[in-house]
Design an enzyme around this catalytic site. Structure first.
Site, PDB file in Angstrom:
ATOM      1  N   GLN A 111       0.835  -1.203   0.000  1.00 41.88           N
ATOM      2  CA  GLN A 111       0.000   0.000   0.000  1.00 41.88           C
ATOM      3  C   GLN A 111       0.868   1.251   0.000  1.00 41.88           C
ATOM      4  O   GLN A 111       1.606   1.494   0.958  1.00 41.88           O
ATOM      5  CB  GLN A 111      -0.891  -0.012   1.259  1.00 41.88           C
ATOM      6  CG  GLN A 111      -1.808   1.182   1.382  1.00 41.88           C
ATOM      7  CD  GLN A 111      -2.384   1.312   2.787  1.00 41.88           C
ATOM      8  OE1 GLN A 111      -1.811   0.815   3.745  1.00 41.88           O
ATOM      9  NE2 GLN A 111      -3.516   1.982   2.907  1.00 41.88           N
ATOM     10  N   GLY A 112       0.800   2.045  -1.069  1.00 47.40           N
ATOM     11  CA  GLY A 112       1.580   3.273  -1.167  1.00 47.40           C
ATOM     12  C   GLY A 112       0.733   4.499  -0.869  1.00 47.40           C
ATOM     13  O   GLY A 112       0.336   5.242  -1.774  1.00 47.40           O
ATOM     14  N   GLU A 154     -10.090  -1.708   4.966  1.00 49.42           N
ATOM     15  CA  GLU A 154      -9.011  -1.941   5.935  1.00 49.42           C
ATOM     16  C   GLU A 154      -9.577  -2.021   7.353  1.00 49.42           C
ATOM     17  O   GLU A 154      -9.151  -2.832   8.170  1.00 49.42           O
ATOM     18  CB  GLU A 154      -7.972  -0.806   5.857  1.00 49.42           C
ATOM     19  CG  GLU A 154      -6.814  -0.981   6.834  1.00 49.42           C
ATOM     20  CD  GLU A 154      -5.785   0.140   6.762  1.00 49.42           C
ATOM     21  OE1 GLU A 154      -6.110   1.229   6.230  1.00 49.42           O
ATOM     22  OE2 GLU A 154      -4.660  -0.076   7.227  1.00 49.42           O
ATOM     23  N   GLU A 156      -5.223   9.462  17.846  1.00 52.61           N
ATOM     24  CA  GLU A 156      -5.705  10.852  17.823  1.00 52.61           C
ATOM     25  C   GLU A 156      -6.743  11.027  16.708  1.00 52.61           C
ATOM     26  O   GLU A 156      -7.787  11.654  16.915  1.00 52.61           O
ATOM     27  CB  GLU A 156      -4.528  11.812  17.615  1.00 52.61           C
ATOM     28  CG  GLU A 156      -3.582  11.919  18.815  1.00 52.61           C
ATOM     29  CD  GLU A 156      -2.741  10.671  19.071  1.00 52.61           C
ATOM     30  OE1 GLU A 156      -2.482   9.911  18.105  1.00 52.61           O
ATOM     31  OE2 GLU A 156      -2.357  10.440  20.224  1.00 52.61           O
ATOM     32  N   SER A 193       4.489  -2.003   4.617  1.00 56.30           N
ATOM     33  CA  SER A 193       4.714  -3.409   4.944  1.00 56.30           C
ATOM     34  C   SER A 193       4.798  -4.224   3.656  1.00 56.30           C
ATOM     35  O   SER A 193       4.052  -3.977   2.707  1.00 56.30           O
ATOM     36  CB  SER A 193       3.566  -3.951   5.802  1.00 56.30           C
ATOM     37  OG  SER A 193       3.550  -3.282   7.035  1.00 56.30           O
ATOM     38  N   SER A 202       1.093   6.433   2.708  1.00 55.51           N
ATOM     39  CA  SER A 202       1.818   7.364   3.581  1.00 55.51           C
ATOM     40  C   SER A 202       3.089   7.881   2.923  1.00 55.51           C
ATOM     41  O   SER A 202       3.722   7.193   2.122  1.00 55.51           O
ATOM     42  CB  SER A 202       2.202   6.671   4.886  1.00 55.51           C
ATOM     43  OG  SER A 202       1.056   6.374   5.631  1.00 55.51           O
TER      44      SER A 202
END
Lengths: 392, 416
Positions: free
Chosen positions: B134-135, B254, B399, B169, B137
């Site tokens: 997964q690209g 997710e 948060e 990951s 962040s």
């Protein structure tokens, strides 16, 4: 409520059936219609003089409607004319009463009905019939230091007379009867913890109100001076009072936890409403994470407490050997949620929250009172540790 | 018959029986390494080979991807993946290495990809022959995902991609990446476009994958650099400028809140229940035993009233989370969405706080790592505490979770 050796599985839905849902819906609407917060404020907070903390403030007409709805007998067994509803149904009813901060002896009377139900004597059944007829009760057992144990009462019955003082008795000015925990002195067998039903107007009984902070309750010390006790007033079987109290303990913890959870939801919704509308720095204050995150944490704490509440209530009916454990968890979770949420409800209202005219103090005071009833959070955790470690 | 089985449709009932029969003789032997708990932990070639064989075999048997249409390599069934998942967990199967593909890429491609992309990509994704990463962040785009700067520039029917993705990951094994890229610098949310990118074939050319070492000292985490990576416009999902909406489909799945059920297996290596009774609270909650065994200042930790209070508080949290999940499914008694949105926060913070309490119980022995033979509980707690931050940071930090609760449930103004 007898424990069986076979482990019974709790139903997945906590036993929350159609009857329970109907009771919850009716109660929710009843309190919205009949005890909106404005009315509660006018009823209990018209007088800000703390010296008047001894005054019992309630709406007797509203109370009569509650009696007429049969809500005093929801937990009275059907065999003596009650409704015999599940503990989870009773919990959701009390939650709605707590959300309205109802002044009146609902929780005290329900609690006595659970104790009487666990006594299982003809005299106890006769007292339950009184509840079905609309009479109210409060359980009186605390010694001067306010012990939360069942065997620490300073009251003594000797020669058919009840004498001594009992403290921290809830809604004492409102109820018709007290269920009194006393040591019965036998001819030769020593003392035996005993439960007796005593009318509030009994001879030799003085009700000495405490000046308390909570505006929605009253509390008193009862003084008994040679109050005559007849045999039919003794509701516990000989030598069995402590066993009945032990059986009823989970239900007592569940009702007060339910009241706390309901009041906490009011605190959450009221404070969130304020955060949605109060503007500072050109924004509604709920925009700021210093306001938003504590409200999210309060919501989570309430929902954990409610999850424990229904689990404990369900255990009373389906898994009695686990009921005390789960009920102590429920009271600990509810008390901690209330402590956190009360603090935030006042703090996040800012200056207005510090004033008498803002409604949040009424709930904060009720919660402070409820948190200590039957043992605060750290007491519950200490008792829970005893229960769990004794099983190893 | 299990309680789940009682509510099965006829199709589900028949499929459940089929799964059980197949699993009875096809669960592979335990590996010669410690079984992994989820697909993101796949770190070595040995892991990859063992788990890929399992996914392929479960896929070939029809237990993985069974709700996807046949033309995309699926089983063409309805609401059967949850049945397969239940049965695989029950049979204590190995984990699926293609978890990111199965849980995030597959539903996104299914809902937003072109017909030819679905036919080309989904079969090998479901079988595990091609792994995905997964690209999303970037160094400058964590919680504020929509601020991604990796840029895709249009050149005819090609896109040229430059940028930097991070905290990824299994990128070292992945054939493909789902990529959220900026295509318009003037519009934060509507300037994003979603692509599927072949990274393995470009490794050492326009794509660089570099391992990152996690706080625990473990690998498995990566960063990727794109230097004029050229891809075909056919690898775009949905319209130019619709990347944010497509990413929401990925994130919903997710969190387990999307319409498609993610294929999941696992449970390998868990202790057998000897008498098939539900596990006792004591074995699910190891801190009591730990506190009975650890000595603090000469006394068993459990006899310290402060430690005891904290352990009970943690037990109350653990039971509360379980009951919260139970309450969520009772209509009329609870607001299901309100409870569901709390789940990630509750679970990850509980793991963190209980590991911190374990270290407190251990006292000086809490300093010992899993490589010290004197460490209590084989030194799992320092590592558990460090790992727990993966939970409270990934997939929406604690948060951000609190923002979501305040905004979606309490209606407070958005903090963005």
């Amino acid at each position: 409520m007898t424990a069986t050796s076979k482990t019974i599985q709790q139903p997945k839905d906590f036993g929350f059936d159609a009857d329970a849902l109907a009771l919850k819906d009716v109660a929710e609407k009843f309190f919205q219609d009949n005890l909106p917060t404005q009315k509660l404020h006018a009823l209990v907070a018209h007088d800000s003089n703390l010296e008047h903390g001894t005054v019992s403030r309630w709406d007797a007409d509203l109370w009569q409607q509650i009696v007429d709805l049969g809500w005093l007998m929801v937990s009275v067994p059907e065999r003596v004319g009650g409704m015999g509803m599940s503990a989870v149904a009773v919990a959701t009813l009390v939650e709605q009463a707590g959300r309205a901060a109802l002044p009146g002896p609902l929780v005290p009377t329900l609690n006595v009905s659970y104790i009487l139900g666990a006594c299982g004597t003809d005299n106890a059944d006769a007292a339950l019939s009184l509840i079905c007829e609309g009479s109210t009760f409060s359980y009186a057992a605390c010694n001067k230091s306010g012990s939360w144990e069942h065997d620490t009462s300073d009251l003594v019955i000797e020669g058919g007379k009840l004498t001594g003082e009992v403290h921290f008795v809830q809604d004492a000015q409102k109820v018709d009867y007290f269920l009194v925990n006393a040591k019965l002195v036998n001819d030769n067998q020593g003392v035996d913890t005993t439960l007796v039903a005593v009318p509030a107007n009994a001879e030799g009984l003085s009700i000495m109100p405490n000046a308390i902070i909570d505006l929605t309750r009253d509390q008193a010390r009862l003084q008994f001076d040679q109050t005559p006790i007849e045999n039919q007033q003794i509701v516990s079987a000989p030598g069995k009072a402590l066993e009945a109290l032990r059986l009823a303990t989970p239900a007592l913890l569940v009702t007060i936890s339910a009241d706390i959870c309901g009041a906490a939801e009011w605190q959450l919704q009221t404070t969130a409403e304020y955060a949605r509308t109060r503007k500072q720095f050109d924004r509604n204050i709920g925009f700021f994470q210093a306001v938003k995150h504590p409200l999210a944490d309060f919501m989570i704490a309430i929902d954990l407490a409610r999850s424990h509440l229904y689990n404990a209530a369900c255990a009373i009916d389906f898994e009695p050997e686990k009921a005390e454990q789960f009920a102590r968890m429920a009271k600990a979770a509810a008390s901690d949620a209330a402590a956190f949420g009360s603090k935030k409800s006042v703090q996040l209202h800012g200056g207005i929250g510090f004033t008498w005219e803002c409604f949040v103090h009424i709930y904060m005071k009720r919660q402070l009172h409820s948190q200590t009833l039957l043992g605060d959070a750290s007491h519950q955790r200490a008792k829970l540790a005893e229960l769990i470690l004794s099983q190893s | 018959m299990s309680k789940n089985a009682k509510r099965d449709t006829p199709e589900q009932e028949e499929f459940r029986r089929y799964c059980r029969d197949w699993l009875a003789s096809n669960v592979p032997a335990a590996p010669n390494f410690k079984p992994l708990k989820n697909g993101a932990e796949v770190a070595t070639q040995q892991h990859l080979e063992y788990y890929s064989v399992w996914q392929k075999s479960a896929y070939d048997a029809g237990l993985v991807g069974c709700d996807y249409p046949v033309e995309y390599g699926g089983g063409g069934r309805t609401h059967c993946q949850s049945i397969a998942n239940q049965e695989m967990l029950r049979a204590k199967t190995p984990i699926l290495p293609g978890a990111i593909g199965l849980g995030m890429a597959a539903p996104t491609i299914f809902f937003h990809g072109s017909e030819s992309l679905k036919q080309r990509l989904l079969p090998k994704l479901l079988s595990g022959e091609e792994l995905w990463c997964q690209g999303f962040s970037e160094p400058g785009a964590g919680s504020d995902l929509a601020s991604v700067q990796t840029f895709a520039e249009r050149r005819g029917d090609k896109w040229v991609i430059n940028g930097h993705k991070v905290w990824t990951s299994t990128a070292q094994f992945a054939t493909w990446m789902i990529l959220l890229a900026r295509t318009d610098k003037s519009d934060k949310y509507n300037g994003l476009t979603y692509f599927v990118v072949p990274i393995k074939s470009e490794l050492g050319k326009s794509v660089t994958v570099r391992p990152l070492i996690k706080i625990t000292g473990e690998t498995g985490f990566n960063e990727e650099l794109f230097d004029d990576l050229e891809i075909d416009d056919a690898f775009r999902l949905d319209d130019v400028g619709k990347g944010w909406q497509v990413a929401m489909t990925t994130l919903a799945h997710e969190r387990g809140a999307g319409p498609l059920t993610t294929p999941m297996s696992g449970g390998q290596g868990l202790a057998e229940d000897k008498d098939s009774k539900p596990k006792s609270e004591r074995s699910e909650f190891p801190l009591i035993k730990l506190a009975q065994h650890c000595v603090r200042n000469g006394e068993p930790a459990i006899d310290d009233p402060v430690i005891r209070d904290k352990v009970m508080n943690m037990l109350i949290r653990q039971v509360g989370i379980k009951q919260n999940r139970r309450l969520r499914r009772v209509p009329g008694l609870a607001d299901s969405q309100r409870l569901t949105l709390q789940d990630k926060l509750l679970g990850t913070e509980y793991l963190q706080d209980s590991a911190a309490l374990a270290l407190e119980i251990e006292g000086p022995a809490g300093t010992l790592s899993n490589f010290d033979s004197a460490a209590p509980d084989n030194g799992m707690w320092p590592l558990a505490y460090l790992s727990s931050f993966g939970g409270t940071i990934a997939a929406g930090t604690s948060e951000i979770q609190r923002n979501i609760l305040g905004e979606r449930i309490l209606g407070l103004d958005k903090s963005k």
